[in-house]
Design an enzyme around this catalytic site. Structure first.
Site, PDB file in Angstrom:
ATOM      1  N   TYR A   1      29.213 -24.713 -28.453  1.00  0.00           N
ATOM      2  CA  TYR A   1      29.101 -24.026 -27.108  1.00  0.00           C
ATOM      3  C   TYR A   1      28.610 -24.954 -26.140  1.00  0.00           C
ATOM      4  CZ  TYR A   1      27.069 -20.913 -23.507  1.00  0.00           C
ATOM      5  OH  TYR A   1      26.828 -20.054 -22.486  1.00  0.00           O
TER       6      TYR A   1
ATOM      7  N   ASN B   1      38.625  -9.221 -23.465  1.00  0.00           N
ATOM      8  CA  ASN B   1      39.143  -8.810 -24.854  1.00  0.00           C
ATOM      9  C   ASN B   1      38.303  -8.282 -25.719  1.00  0.00           C
ATOM     10  OD1 ASN B   1      37.589 -10.955 -25.571  1.00  0.00           O
ATOM     11  ND2 ASN B   1      39.325 -11.847 -26.796  1.00  0.00           N
TER      12      ASN B   1
END
Length: 328
Positions: free
Chosen positions: A146, A33
C-alpha cells in the site's frame, strides 16, 4: 455543467465526494468495481439526473465519451485487512490504474487529483509530518504494497505534470472517519465501534501509546474540494492535527458507547506507525483550510450511523470474497 469522474465512488470517501460535487452543480460520473466499495453508498444517487455510474476496474483501459473537466482518483483498498488480502491488486490500482487515469486526463485535457495518503511517511522519524518529509517506509514489509503503491502514484503523477504539463493535484489524506465507513475493515474507529456494539472487549495493539489524528469526513471533503480548485500541483496534507493515543481513544469510545467493555492488548503488527499527526501549515496557507468538526461531535454522528446498521452487517467479518482477485 462541468463534468467530474470520481473513481472509487462506492467507497467511503468516494461516495461523499460524489455528494459534494453534485451539490456544487457538477455532472458526476462515478466509477468502481466493488472490490471494497459498496453499492449501498450510492443508492441515494441512483435517480439523480446529474449522476452516472460505471462499473469498471481502473487497472483496465478506461474509455469515457465526451468532455471531462476533472478526475479524482480514489480507487484503492485502504484498510490493512483489504490490502493484505489483495496485495497485487493494491499495487496495480496504484500503478496501472493511476497510469490509465493520467492518460485519460491528458487525452481530455482534464485536471486530475490523486488521493495519496499519510502512509507515504511510513513509520515517521519526524513529528508532526510535513509535506517536505520523505518518509521512513519498509518497501518489502507487508504494508509496503500500500505504502509503495501510493508513493509510486505520487511519482508518476509528478512525471506527467512535469513532462506533459498536465494539471495535477495530490492530497495526502490522514485518518478520516464518518458515516459510510465499513465496519470491521481493520481501521481503528470502525474496529472499536464494532467491538463496542457487539459487546466485545476493545483490542489495542502494542501498548496503546501510538498516536493517530482523526479528521471528520466533511472536513476532509472540504479540503479536497479546495485543493482541486487551487493552483498548487504538489502534495498537500489534509487531516486533523488533534492527536490522541490509541489507549486514550479506546477509553473515549467506551465512554461514548456507554458500554462496560475493557481494553485488551495484543502484539503490534509489523511496521505499524507509532505516530500520525499532519502538519497542515501548507493547507492553511494555500487553501485557507483547517478542520472545523470537534472529535466528540464527529464520533457521535459516526456511532449513530454504525448503530443503524443491520445485525447482519454488525457481525459480518469480511466484506468481500476476494478469491476472484487473488491471481490478478
Amino acid at each position: 455543467m462541468k463534468k467530474v469522474l470520481i473513481t472509487g465512488a462506492a467507497g467511503f470517501l468516494g461516495s461523499h465526494l460524489c455528494d459534494r460535487f453534485i451539490s456544487e452543480g457538477y455532472k458526476v460520473m462515478g466509477m468502481d468495481n466493488f472490490i471494497t466499495g459498496d453499492k449501498k453508498n450510492l443508492r441515494h444517487l441512483e435517480s439523480n439526473p446529474n449522476f452516472e455510474f460505471i462499473e469498471h476496474d481502473v487497472t483496465q483501459f478506461i474509455k469515457i465519451e465526451g468532455e471531462l473537466d476533472y478526475i479524482l482518483h480514489f480507487a484503492s483498498p485502504a484498510s490493512p485487512i483489504d490490502y493484505l488480502k489483495i496485495p497485487i491488486q493494491t499495487l496495480k490500482v496504484g500503478s496501472l490504474g493511476t497510469h490509465n487515469l493520467l492518460g485519460l486526463a491528458k487525452a481530455k485535457k482534464a485536471r486530475i487529483l490523486i488521493a495519496s495518503t499519510s502512509e507515504v511517511y511510513g513509520d515517521p522519524l519526524v513529528h508532526p509530518q510535513s509535506e517536505d518529509y520523505y518518509g521512513n517506509v519498509n518497501t518489502i514489509g507487508p504494508r509496503g504494497v500500500y505504502d509503495e503503491a501510493k508513493r509510486f502514484q505520487e511519482s508518476i503523477t509528478m512525471a506527467y505534470h512535469r513532462f506533459h504539463g498536465l494539471e495535477t493535484r495530490i492530497v495526502r489524506i490522514f485518518n478520516t472517519y464518518g458515516p459510510r465507513m465499513r465496519l470491521n475493515d481493520g481501521r481503528v474507529i470502525p474496529a472499536f465501534m464494532g467491538q463496542a456494539l457487539r459487546g466485545e472487549d476493545l483490542t489495542v495493539f502494542g501498548d496503546g501509546m501510538q498516536t493517530r489524528s482523526f479528521c471528520y469526513v466533511d472536513d476532509q471533503v472540504e479540503g479536497i474540494y479546495r485543493l482541486l480548485l487551487s493552483d498548487y500541483a504538489y502534495p498537500v496534507n489534509i487531516g486533523n492535527p488533534n492527536e490522541i493515543t490509541i489507549k486514550d481513544f479506546a477509553e473515549e469510545i467506551i465512554k461514548l458507547t456507554g458500554t462496560a467493555q475493557k481494553v485488551v492488548y495484543k502484539d503490534l503488527p509489523v511496521d505499524d506507525p507509532m505516530q500520525r499527526r499532519p502538519d497542515i501549515t501548507l493547507a492553511k496557507k494555500l487553501l485557507g483550510w483547517e478542520p472545523k468538526t470537534e472529535r466528540a461531535e464527529g464520533m457521535k454522528i459516526t456511532f449513530d450511523y454504525f448503530k443503524s446498521l443491520s445485525k447482519e452487517e454488525l457481525y459480518k467479518r469480511d466484506h468481500k470474497d476476494f478469491k476472484r482477485y487473488i491471481n490478478k
